[in-house]
Design an enzyme around this catalytic site. Structure first.
Site, PDB file in Angstrom:
ATOM      1  N   HIS A 152       0.884  -1.118   0.122  1.00 37.00           N
ATOM      2  CA  HIS A 152       0.029   0.127  -0.051  1.00 37.00           C
ATOM      3  C   HIS A 152       0.882   1.262  -0.083  1.00 37.00           C
ATOM      4  CE1 HIS A 152      -2.170   3.107   2.325  1.00 37.00           C
ATOM      5  NE2 HIS A 152      -2.832   3.027   1.217  1.00 37.00           N
ATOM      6  N   GLU A 168       2.136   1.751  -3.552  1.00 32.48           N
ATOM      7  CA  GLU A 168       1.130   2.584  -4.154  1.00 32.48           C
ATOM      8  C   GLU A 168       1.045   3.905  -4.129  1.00 32.48           C
ATOM      9  OE1 GLU A 168      -3.155   3.855  -3.613  1.00 32.48           O
ATOM     10  OE2 GLU A 168      -3.221   1.976  -2.730  1.00 32.48           O
ATOM     11  N   HIS A 169       1.245   4.621  -2.730  1.00 34.81           N
ATOM     12  CA  HIS A 169       1.218   5.954  -2.721  1.00 34.81           C
ATOM     13  C   HIS A 169       2.757   6.639  -3.442  1.00 34.81           C
ATOM     14  CE1 HIS A 169      -1.630   7.385   0.377  1.00 34.81           C
ATOM     15  NE2 HIS A 169      -1.968   5.858   0.301  1.00 34.81           N
ATOM     16  N   GLU A 218      -3.841   7.939   7.375  1.00 38.31           N
ATOM     17  CA  GLU A 218      -4.706   7.020   6.651  1.00 38.31           C
ATOM     18  C   GLU A 218      -4.985   6.059   7.936  1.00 38.31           C
ATOM     19  OE1 GLU A 218      -5.518   4.363   2.531  1.00 38.31           O
ATOM     20  OE2 GLU A 218      -3.948   5.898   2.865  1.00 38.31           O
TER      21      GLU A 218
END
Length: 416
Positions: free
Chosen positions: A53, A56-57, A133
């Site tokens: 994840h 992905e950022h 997040e």
């Protein structure tokens, strides 16, 4: 019976990149250009959770030829929109644009695959974004927290033990080297699928894809995931405490992976229990007894064996154990009595119309095909309509009996 699914064409480049084109002859002048990488949180290890994840950022930061933020600007300048998501099993990026921007989209994705900078000075602030997040979705969100803790307990050994966001301590302690190694290992042509869906000519796509990706080299073998979750040897029950206005409950049962022929029946069971206002759980728990504000019941379709999850958010003042009794009653009803032909027919019609509706936009067609292709088997999708049609009341009951076993369930109650 004829399938409603559009046809697709596929080619694989010498470097192993699979290209899939799904032409939708709809004269919409809209396409979705997607890239799926066969890597998700199941490819992580304990202590380095959440890296898929995080990457992905980082994928929207600078590359050899693009400054940070320029990828987004390029997409917006041609009127496109882009986004990305990381799941347990794969990472997915997409650009939705007009057909004549095919080349731009394909070239941008090729640039990310081979020229991502991964600079520490871009990584550090983005790590804080991911921590935020995690707080927002998991730590400070009681339902998100319950969901995270459900996986921590339903899986002990397999990487599904955490959700893709990862553990907070891991997020705080990754290094840029961890991110670079992960990128080098998994972001290779042989581990990706480029997919273009919509108003497009396959020949054009194959030509552009070959030009953009053809020369990108692979960098070693892709490691295989060797984790097999041991069989759960008893029921688990846990009470967790969180700052929450109301109590919540989750009950999970182990089910097979997405390729299993039982998945279709499990989907049908999910529809009977939880789809829409006429579903069993909604009618009983929301309407009649006013015990819950929301209730879910769904089957995961994962690369490795997943879960069938029941979750409910109680109304103020309602004890989660009261809701648990009602859920157990509804689960037992599926096991002990047969669903009527009429109820099953209604669900089949709804399932089919949902399925056909999902084939109307290029983005949802790409999602659907990509999610099967990236996990390595498209046949469950191709036979889906036919298999839904074949489900019988007897089958529904048998599958409910087979998997809804309270001796190997995981139940988590969230209290204030």
């Amino acid at each position: 019976m004829a399938s409603s699914l559009p046809k697709y064409e596929t080619k694989t480049l010498k470097n192993g990149l699979q290209i899939v084109v799904i032409p939708l002859k709809n004269h919409s002048d809209v396409i979705s250009t997607d890239i799926f990488y066969k890597v998700g949180s199941r490819n992580e290890i304990m202590g380095k959770s959440g890296i898929a994840h995080m990457l992905e950022h980082m994928n929207f930061k600078s590359t050899k030829n693009l400054k940070a933020g320029e990828f987004d600007k390029e997409v917006k300048s041609v009127g496109g929109v882009n986004n990305a998501s990381t799941s347990f099993d794969y990472t997915h990026y997409y650009i939705k644009s007009s057909t004549d921007n095919l080349k731009t989209s394909v070239t941008l994705f090729a640039e990310l695959m081979q020229n991502l900078s991964l600079k520490d000075k871009e990584f550090q602030p983005e790590r804080n974004v991911v921590m935020e997040e995690r707080r927002w979705r998991t730590d400070n969100n009681p339902l998100g927290y319950l969901y995270f803790r459900l996986f921590n307990n339903a899986y002990i050994y397999h990487p599904y033990h955490w959700t893709p966001i990862g553990f907070m301590n891991d997020i705080k302690t990754w290094t840029i080297k961890d991110i670079r190694d992960f990128h080098k290992t998994y972001y290779q042509p042989q581990n990706a699928i480029l997919m273009v869906t919509g108003d497009v000519n396959p020949k054009e796509v194959f030509k552009e894809a070959k030009a953009a990706f053809g020369k990108i080299k692979n960098d070693g073998k892709i490691p295989k995931v060797k984790f097999i979750e041991p069989k759960q040897d008893g029921a688990k029950r846990l009470i967790i405490h969180k700052d929450s206005e109301v109590e919540m409950i989750a009950i999970a049962f182990h089910i097979p992976n997405f390729k299993s022929k039982d998945q279709v029946t499990l989907s049908v069971i999910s529809e009977i229990l939880y789809s829409g206002k006429s579903s069993r759980l909604y009618k009983e728990l929301v309407d009649k007894k006013r015990l819950v504000n929301s209730v879910y019941a769904y089957n995961m379709e994962n690369t490795d064996p997943g879960l069938f999850i029941f979750m409910a958010t109680c109304n103020p003042g309602v004890d989660a154990r009261t809701v648990e009794k009602e859920l157990i009653k509804q689960i037992n009803l599926m096991k002990e009595t047969r669903v009527t032909k009429a109820e099953l027919e209604k669900v089949k019609i709804n399932t089919k119309s949902d399925f056909i509706y999902s084939l109307e936009s290029s983005t949802s067609v790409a999602d659907l095909y990509g999610s099967y292709l990236v996990r390595g088997d498209i046949s469950p999708l191709l036979n889906y309509e036919e298999n839904v049609n074949k489900v019988t009341p007897k089958q529904v009951q048998e599958i409910a009996k087979k998997y809804f076993d309270f001796n190997t369930s995981t139940t988590i109650i969230l209290k204030k």
